[in-house]
Design an enzyme around this catalytic site. Structure first.
Site, PDB file in Angstrom:
ATOM      1  CG  HIS A 146     -35.984   7.193  18.428  1.00 62.78           C
ATOM      2  ND1 HIS A 146     -34.967   6.264  18.349  1.00 62.78           N
ATOM      3  CD2 HIS A 146     -35.650   7.998  19.471  1.00 62.78           C
ATOM      4  CE1 HIS A 146     -34.078   6.501  19.295  1.00 62.78           C
ATOM      5  NE2 HIS A 146     -34.461   7.563  19.988  1.00 62.78           N
ATOM      6  CG  HIS A 180     -35.421  10.323  23.987  1.00 57.48           C
ATOM      7  ND1 HIS A 180     -34.886   9.266  24.680  1.00 57.48           N
ATOM      8  CD2 HIS A 180     -34.881  10.270  22.742  1.00 57.48           C
ATOM      9  CE1 HIS A 180     -34.049   8.607  23.898  1.00 57.48           C
ATOM     10  NE2 HIS A 180     -34.028   9.188  22.716  1.00 57.48           N
ATOM     11  CE  LYS A 240     -32.702   2.475  21.508  1.00 57.77           C
ATOM     12  NZ  LYS A 240     -32.932   3.764  20.923  1.00 57.77           N
ATOM     13  CG  HIS A 258     -28.007   3.940  20.278  1.00 58.33           C
ATOM     14  ND1 HIS A 258     -28.447   5.227  20.486  1.00 58.33           N
ATOM     15  CD2 HIS A 258     -26.675   4.049  20.019  1.00 58.33           C
ATOM     16  CE1 HIS A 258     -27.424   6.074  20.362  1.00 58.33           C
ATOM     17  NE2 HIS A 258     -26.337   5.375  20.090  1.00 58.33           N
ATOM     18  CG  HIS A 290     -30.886   7.326  16.331  1.00 53.55           C
ATOM     19  ND1 HIS A 290     -29.873   6.409  16.285  1.00 53.55           N
ATOM     20  CD2 HIS A 290     -31.307   7.344  17.616  1.00 53.55           C
ATOM     21  CE1 HIS A 290     -29.699   5.891  17.488  1.00 53.55           C
ATOM     22  NE2 HIS A 290     -30.557   6.435  18.309  1.00 53.55           N
ATOM     23  CG  ASP A 312     -32.939  10.492  18.986  1.00 49.42           C
ATOM     24  OD1 ASP A 312     -33.392  10.239  20.116  1.00 49.42           O
ATOM     25  OD2 ASP A 312     -31.727  10.437  18.711  1.00 49.42           O
TER      26      ASP A 312
HETATM   27  C1  NCD Z   1     -30.864  10.679  23.573  1.00 53.12           C
HETATM   28  C2  NCD Z   1     -31.285  11.141  24.966  1.00 53.12           C
HETATM   29  O1  NCD Z   1     -30.947  12.258  25.347  1.00 53.12           O
HETATM   30  O2  NCD Z   1     -31.966  10.369  25.672  1.00 53.12           O
HETATM   31  N1  NCD Z   1     -29.849  11.556  23.074  1.00 53.12           N
HETATM   32  C3  NCD Z   1     -29.494  11.725  21.791  1.00 53.12           C
HETATM   33  O3  NCD Z   1     -28.527  12.434  21.520  1.00 53.12           O
HETATM   34  N2  NCD Z   1     -30.172  11.170  20.808  1.00 53.12           N
HETATM   35  C4  NCD Z   1     -30.422   9.256  23.635  1.00 53.12           C
HETATM   36  C5  NCD Z   1     -30.327   8.581  22.301  1.00 53.12           C
HETATM   37  O4  NCD Z   1     -31.330   8.337  21.637  1.00 53.12           O
HETATM   38  O5  NCD Z   1     -29.201   8.256  21.888  1.00 53.12           O
HETATM   39 ZN    ZN Z   2     -33.058   8.553  21.097  1.00 51.24          ZN
END
Ligand code: NCD
Ligand code: ZN
Length: 343
Positions: free
Chosen positions: A13, A15, A99, A136, A174, A247
């Site tokens: 996971h 970003h 997702k 999520h 998460h 995450d």
């Molecule tokens: C994530 C993001 O910033 O894209 N933020 C987070 O707090 N984890 C989004 C997410 O996975 O919920």
């Molecule tokens: Zn995330």
């Protein structure tokens, strides 16, 4: 133990964002991880196969020469998603998951799902073809306390979806509560759960006691200590259903330190060092490989990476902040001195 060699880990996971931010953060993941499940919450979101293909090409183009890294793409589920587009993207090998963001649950989730009846056909098709749904798991109702949103989601949304869609493979992403750990443990192997690095380290006091710490604010928000301990026990257990999804969610400091700051912890550079310390503290170093390198591929039906990384007890070798063209991004501070580094 002063040195530990494990199969190269994957991040289930992640970003990466896009553009300048992606170019800045990608090498930090590629340095340690062979593959990552790439979150599709760009603006606009990655909803169709052609968009996922273009995003994958941008990621590969941003990879510094000589670095090997495989982005495992996902599609962002909306009420307009075409089940056949999803099936085609899966059949071509492009995507490894879809997702689900409940509408409004987190960063860039406005296009997420409000009425689950409208995604039924896609979920049924995914169950048929064995394509995992990454969830999520938080309800968004204003009357549900933010610390209860995961537990309520399991009862009101997740369990009904799974019952209504036999065979659907689901990743609870998460997870932050003992409720989620218990639910995951009670299910068959169609269910997996990812755990982040930061949720193994912080509880809600770290965010709120003694002054507010915006860099610890993430979603789902960290819960009470008893929940953190349940996550630690799950992660360090070696049980096959629990695996690493960092995450890692970079935001510029300018966007974190606002009256309405963004949610997300940037953990890509020091995740493996933190995990080594966490697993050592819990006398579970021999199970780090299961959590970071073996259980994820088992769920996603992919081979374990054949190369390795070595962690050694030595001074940390990661930055506390990185520079991006959009401004500095602060790396997650575990709150203790790190003793391990990846060499
Ligand atoms: C994530 C993001 O910033 O894209 N933020 C987070 O707090 N984890 C989004 C997410 O996975 O919920
Ligand atoms: Zn995330």
């Amino acid at each position: 133990m002063t040195s530990l060699t494990i199969a190269r880990p994957d991040d289930w996971h992640l970003h990466l964002r896009d553009g300048a931010m992606m170019r800045a953060v990608l090498p930090h993941t590629a340095q340690h991880f062979a593959r990552a499940i790439i979150m599709p919450n760009l603006v606009p979101p990655v909803v169709r196969g052609d968009q996922a293909r273009a995003y994958r090409d941008r990621i590969l183009a941003a990879l510094p020469g000589g670095m090997a890294f495989e982005p495992l793409m996902t599609l962002y589920l909306t009420e307009d998603t075409d089940p056949e587009d999803v099936a085609a993207a899966h059949a071509s090998g492009l995507i490894k998951a879809v997702k689900l963001y409940p509408a409004g649950a987190t960063t860039n989730s406005a296009s997420g799902v409000a009425n689950f009846d409208n995604v039924r056909a896609t979920l049924d098709r995914m169950a048929e073809i064995g394509l995992p749904l990454c969830v999520h798991g938080e309800v968004t109702d204003a009357d549900i306390d933010i610390f209860d949103r995961e537990a309520v989601f399991i009862d009101r949304v997740l369990d009904p979806i799974r019952r209504a869609t036999p065979g659907l493979r689901v990743v609870m992403e998460h997870i932050t509560t003992s409720n989620a750990v218990e639910y995951a443990r009670a299910q068959d192997d169609s269910l997996g759960a990812t755990i982040t690095t930061h949720h193994l380290v912080i509880n809600r006091n770290h965010i709120l006691a003694g002054g507010i710490k915006p860099h610890y604010y993430c979603l789902p928000v960290a819960k009470r200590e008893e929940h953190r301990l349940a996550l630690r026990a799950a992660a360090t257990s070696g049980e096959v259903r629990f695996f690493l999804g960092t995450d890692s969610a970079p935001h510029t400091d300018a966007n974190k330190l606002l009256p309405c700051g963004c949610a997300g912890c940037f953990t890509a550079p020091n995740t493996m060092a933190i995990l080594a310390q966490v697993f050592e503290q819990d006398a579970a170093l021999d199970r780090l490989e299961a959590f970071a390198s073996r259980n994820g591929p088992a769920f996603y039906r992919l081979p374990v990476n054949s190369d390795t990384i070595t962690l050694t007890k030595s001074a940390p070798n990661y930055p506390v902040q990185i520079d991006t063209e959009d401004g500095p991004v602060t790396v997650f501070d575990p709150g203790f001195d790190l003793e391990w580094s990846v060499c």
